[in-house]
Design a protein around this motif. Structure first.
Motif, PDB file in Angstrom:
ATOM      1  N   VAL A  65       9.090   6.460   6.657  1.00 12.93           N
ATOM      2  CA  VAL A  65       8.087   5.881   6.450  1.00 12.93           C
ATOM      3  C   VAL A  65       7.695   4.604   6.823  1.00 12.93           C
ATOM      4  CG1 VAL A  65       5.167   6.171   6.265  1.00 12.93           C
ATOM      5  CG2 VAL A  65       7.228   8.405   6.727  1.00 12.93           C
ATOM      6  N   THR A  81      10.889  11.838   5.374  1.00 10.13           N
ATOM      7  CA  THR A  81      11.399  10.824   4.618  1.00 10.13           C
ATOM      8  C   THR A  81       9.471  10.107   3.946  1.00 10.13           C
ATOM      9  OG1 THR A  81      12.873   9.411   4.671  1.00 10.13           O
ATOM     10  CG2 THR A  81      12.885  11.953   3.647  1.00 10.13           C
ATOM     11  N   VAL A  82       9.731   9.263   3.036  1.00 11.75           N
ATOM     12  CA  VAL A  82       8.831   7.927   2.735  1.00 11.75           C
ATOM     13  C   VAL A  82      10.049   7.031   2.883  1.00 11.75           C
ATOM     14  CG1 VAL A  82       7.359   9.167   0.720  1.00 11.75           C
ATOM     15  CG2 VAL A  82      10.470   8.566   0.479  1.00 11.75           C
ATOM     16  N   TRP A  93       1.215  -1.037   0.037  1.00 13.49           N
ATOM     17  CA  TRP A  93       0.437  -0.362  -0.105  1.00 13.49           C
ATOM     18  C   TRP A  93       0.687   1.405  -0.334  1.00 13.49           C
ATOM     19  CZ3 TRP A  93       0.073   2.784   4.652  1.00 13.49           C
ATOM     20  CH2 TRP A  93      -0.570   4.239   4.724  1.00 13.49           C
ATOM     21  N   GLY A 123       0.477   3.822  -3.577  1.00 11.94           N
ATOM     22  CA  GLY A 123       0.578   4.884  -3.324  1.00 11.94           C
ATOM     23  C   GLY A 123       1.114   5.463  -2.966  1.00 11.94           C
ATOM     24  N   PHE A 124       2.365   5.861  -2.357  1.00  8.07           N
ATOM     25  CA  PHE A 124       3.266   7.556  -1.414  1.00  8.07           C
ATOM     26  C   PHE A 124       4.882   7.179  -2.250  1.00  8.07           C
ATOM     27  CE2 PHE A 124      -0.570   6.273   0.981  1.00  8.07           C
ATOM     28  CZ  PHE A 124      -0.771   7.768   0.959  1.00  8.07           C
TER      29      PHE A 124
END
Lengths: 540, 540
Positions: free
Chosen positions: A399, A395-396, A339, A343-344
């Motif tokens: 996460v 930052t991604v 996900w 998505g991100f």
């Protein structure tokens, strides 16, 4: 041979009983519905499968594996001694008096309620809640072995739902059979539903069966749910058995279709993850984690705790005969990573690269792994994800790491609950694509759980486990444990907890538990005032 | 004329005193440091500016505006009656006995501690905490007008920090001057620091000045911080005044450089947002929100509440002479949107398009707007962001909307706090790029705050406000209110609260406050067990 009925396909393997080596494989992708799943536009909770796929799938996958094995030097088809079967569950299907699935009759062939109700069908959530409530009110013991909460994924919820949504189908159903019981019965030509030998694994984990209280829940209790469920009980079963027992013998008709000798033993079936645990080498002290989109966490204990709150199941003989099988799980693991990566932004490779550069605590983030609810230990599907600690520099990659850590904390909560009730866990054997591919995930799991992470040698542990039961039922091995010693193994690479990481994660885990208990409704007077500041301090 | 010293540049505008029309503009981008900010690799909290940029900037920007105005038909330079000045703050700089900034002396020219300590410098966080603690212990009233917590961004924290980090600089500093006081003094040739007329806005909001308790904090209190601060007090100021007062008159030397008549009035300065509020039309009942990377929320009240806990400032005359100026703010608004749009994908346009399609509550998400701490009403920089409600289907557009909503909830918490203490807010005039460009943000703010959102006609409200004070100080208008009536306006498009949205947001706001109070440390016995479930229900 092992035959493994998954969510989208069935897979058959021919295995060498001496060392667990896979000799040949056959695969059949289900043809009906979307990737084998019949869905509904009106109701996103509906997920069914057509039994014709199961029957055609057996012939194609087993036949394909046998054919492929024929090309392997030294293979002799006469030396195939037995077949073990596992399947997704709880996946019950209604059958008529002759054991024929209703969806294979002309008048019901397109009726989803007459098909198999796939494990991930959640249409019966109201019925599940009512069962949990009623069992609580009446103080009956039936939920003591399944974590205290009955699930919409399970046997009785689905059958009751069918009574509500399709009375016609319900009336036409003489009995209901779990997929893992249907396949051996069909392959062995057992047409009388009363004669089908039922899996104690499916019965115990999904249908509130327990030998000590006389099998399935009492007629009196079922009456309080619906009188028709009470009436059905007599057409189900009184006894369920472990997978070292014989379900029947392969009929000449099926044997001919798949190219196997007629009359060979077919073992009693079980739910896929349970056979997978055996194939991965589960034993007292060793937890098997099957990490996919969600996880199954399987353990065995020589003696059973009386109860294990929040853990899905606790069933004698469900994994290894003579031991209590313990089943837990997380509702989403790989699904959460997918996900976020899709998505991100970033994609798994880049995110993993970034996340690997970070030290424990360095992101300053903490997440809850509840994007799809919490299966164990809160047993609450109506929970959701949470992320805390974001700054303007987050930052991604940070996460992503926090999400991996969150699933590790969720895994630790399960292990701690098991140990708290006497099921000791010393090491973990991991299976599935994530375990095989992601060193990041495995190292974080080792550091968070404070235990070595091993990875199963076989990547087909379910089919391997099924084959082992085929061999045990046929007498090739005396016990499952003996078969495991010969046939199971782990990869060379193992992940060992690192001192500093363990220390930081112990603290992060205690913060995780504060959020877990507050948002999970365990702690009604939560003091969260210091959480953000502590995360900042740990960031360093 | 209005001269506005921003974070990266100084901007001068020539304004028509009859209707507020901008006749001409001049801009100077600071040359020293990174985009005008001197930073340090060793300490990311350090942010300084070189005073040479201020002096060169005045000449270039004012001179440029005058030159450009000269080309406008009907403009006559002799009719320029006065100059108003605003600047970022608290941005104090050390000066010698002749009023010369230390960084303009050869021996200190490259020493960051001798430069101006820019508003966003946070090196003095320890000193700020110590001031707050000491004031609490001694029960002195000094923090009553600044929300109860002294900030690392403010005057005394920075000066104390300089004493600690650079005793040499501290000893060489005869006095310290806020940027908004330095510029008028320099332009008017006031070289004696004691003769500089100080802004009550900067003094009251940043230096704990209050006329009723005799000006700056007492020598006794300052002694408990550091004896050298107590000694410095006598070389600072006893009185501070509002911006309708005259700071001085433009020297012939400066006048010649910029092409203006010598001797015209220069008004007492103020902090930028305060003049911006005047330029946007602040008055009793009208809150001005300057929405940029962070926000300033400015209000005025005819009579002052005794205290306003958690609100940055409460200073008589700081915005409009004769009224109490109230300053609050959010630490990050545009910064949060930028952080997410850049780091997590989509870009503002696409995200806004996706977010606009969603109804209130539909995302199932709820966020806290604390990625850069909370300035008002918790006054706690050591807080962080939070997002809850994620599922496996949550999209970037949904998160973006949740972040916009979070900043709206933060804005509502400020307005509710003001009203609770008697500062009534009926409508809101918004300024800044986000207010002008994002209908999504403005509509959500209207729905969450339950009040109409207007947008300021001028996009240079700070410079416009400064020009208005130049006019008032010079006597062109008798009062600021009269100038506002003639010179301020709002755009035609206004955003009105929508019934259903208001209802949903009222409920979401109550959930926001539960998270706010729990993680902000206000509520030590938080019951958050139902938050996720309620978000799911609101999703519908």
């Amino acid at each position: 041979m092992g035959v493994d009925y998954g969510t989208n396909s069935v897979r058959a393997v021919v295995v060498d009983l001496e060392d667990g080596r896979e000799i040949a494989v056959g695969v059949y992708e289900y043809k009906r519905g979307e990737h084998g799943i019949v869905v509904s536009r009106q109701d996103h909770q509906l997920a069914r499968q057509h039994p014709t796929d199961y029957v055609e799938g057996f012939v194609a996958a087993v036949g394909g594996a046998v054919k492929a094995a024929g090309k392997v030097k030294g293979f002799e088809v006469e030396r195939v001694v037995g077949i073990g079967v596992d399947a997704t569950g709880s996946t019950p299907l209604p059958v008529d008096r002759e054991g024929v699935p209703l969806a294979m009759l002309r008048q019901f062939k397109d009726n989803p309620d007459a098909m198999a109700w796939l494990w991930k069908d959640h249409t019966a959530w109201k019925e599940a809640a009512a069962i949990t409530q009623r069992a609580g009110e009446l103080k009956v013991p039936y939920l003591g072995k399944c974590g205290g909460t009955y699930s919409s994924e399970w046997f009785w919820s689905k059958i009751w739902r069918c009574r509500v949504s399709s009375p016609k189908v319900f009336r036409a159903a003489y009995s209901w059979v779990e997929l893992c019981d249907f396949v051996p019965a069909w392959a062995c030509g057992i047409t009388n539903p009363a004669a089908i030998r039922r899996s104690v694994c499916a019965a115990g984990h999904k249908a509130m069966y327990h030998a000590a209280w006389g099998g399935l829940p009492s007629v009196e209790f079922l009456k309080t749910l619906h009188p028709d469920l009470a009436a059905l009980r007599g057409r189900l079963y009184d006894e369920a058995v472990a997978s070292n027992e014989i379900a029947g013998r392969l009929t000449p008709e099926v044997a001919k279709k798949v190219g196997l000798p007629a009359g060979i033993v077919v073992a009693v079936g079980a739910i896929d993850a349970h056979h997978g645990a055996v194939g991965a080498g589960v034993r007292p002290g060793v937890l098997v984690k099957v990490i996919g989109t969600s996880t199954c966490d399987m353990a065995v204990a020589p003696t059973a705790p009386e109860e294990l709150p929040g853990v899905c199941g606790l069933v004698p003989g469900s994994i290894i005969p003579g031991m209590v099988g313990v089943e837990a799980g997380q509702s989403a693991v790989g699904d959460i990573f997918n996900w976020f990566a899709r998505g991100f932004g970033g994609g798994h490779e880049a995110l993993t690269r970034e996340a690997t550069k970070l030290a424990p605590g360095q992101s300053g983030l903490l997440a809850l792994d509840w994007n799809n609810g919490n299966r164990t230990i809160l047993v609450d599907p109506r929970l959701s994800g949470l992320l805390v600690g974001q700054t303007l520099h987050t930052t991604v990659g940070e996460v992503y790491r926090a999400l991996v850590e969150a699933t590790a904390f969720g895994a630790r909560a399960i292990v701690e609950r098991m140990e708290e009730y006497g099921v000791k866990i010393k090491t973990v054997v991991n299976c599935g694509g994530i375990a095989e591919k992601s060193g990041l995930v495995m190292q974080i799991y080792a550091d968070v759980l404070g235990r070595p992470m091993l990875v199963s040698r076989s990547s087909q542990t379910c089919a391997l486990g099924a084959a082992m039961f085929g061999g045990v039922a046929a007498g090739a091995w005396k016990t499952v444990e003996a078969a495991q010693r010969a046939m199971c193994g782990v990869k060379e690479k193992k992940y060992v907890p690192q001192g500093r990481a363990v220390k930081v994660y112990n603290e992060l885990y205690s913060l995780y538990r504060r959020l877990h208990d507050a948002f999970g409704g365990v702690e009604r007077k939560a003091d969260l005032g210091g959480v953000m500041k502590r995360l900042m301090e740990l960031r360093g």
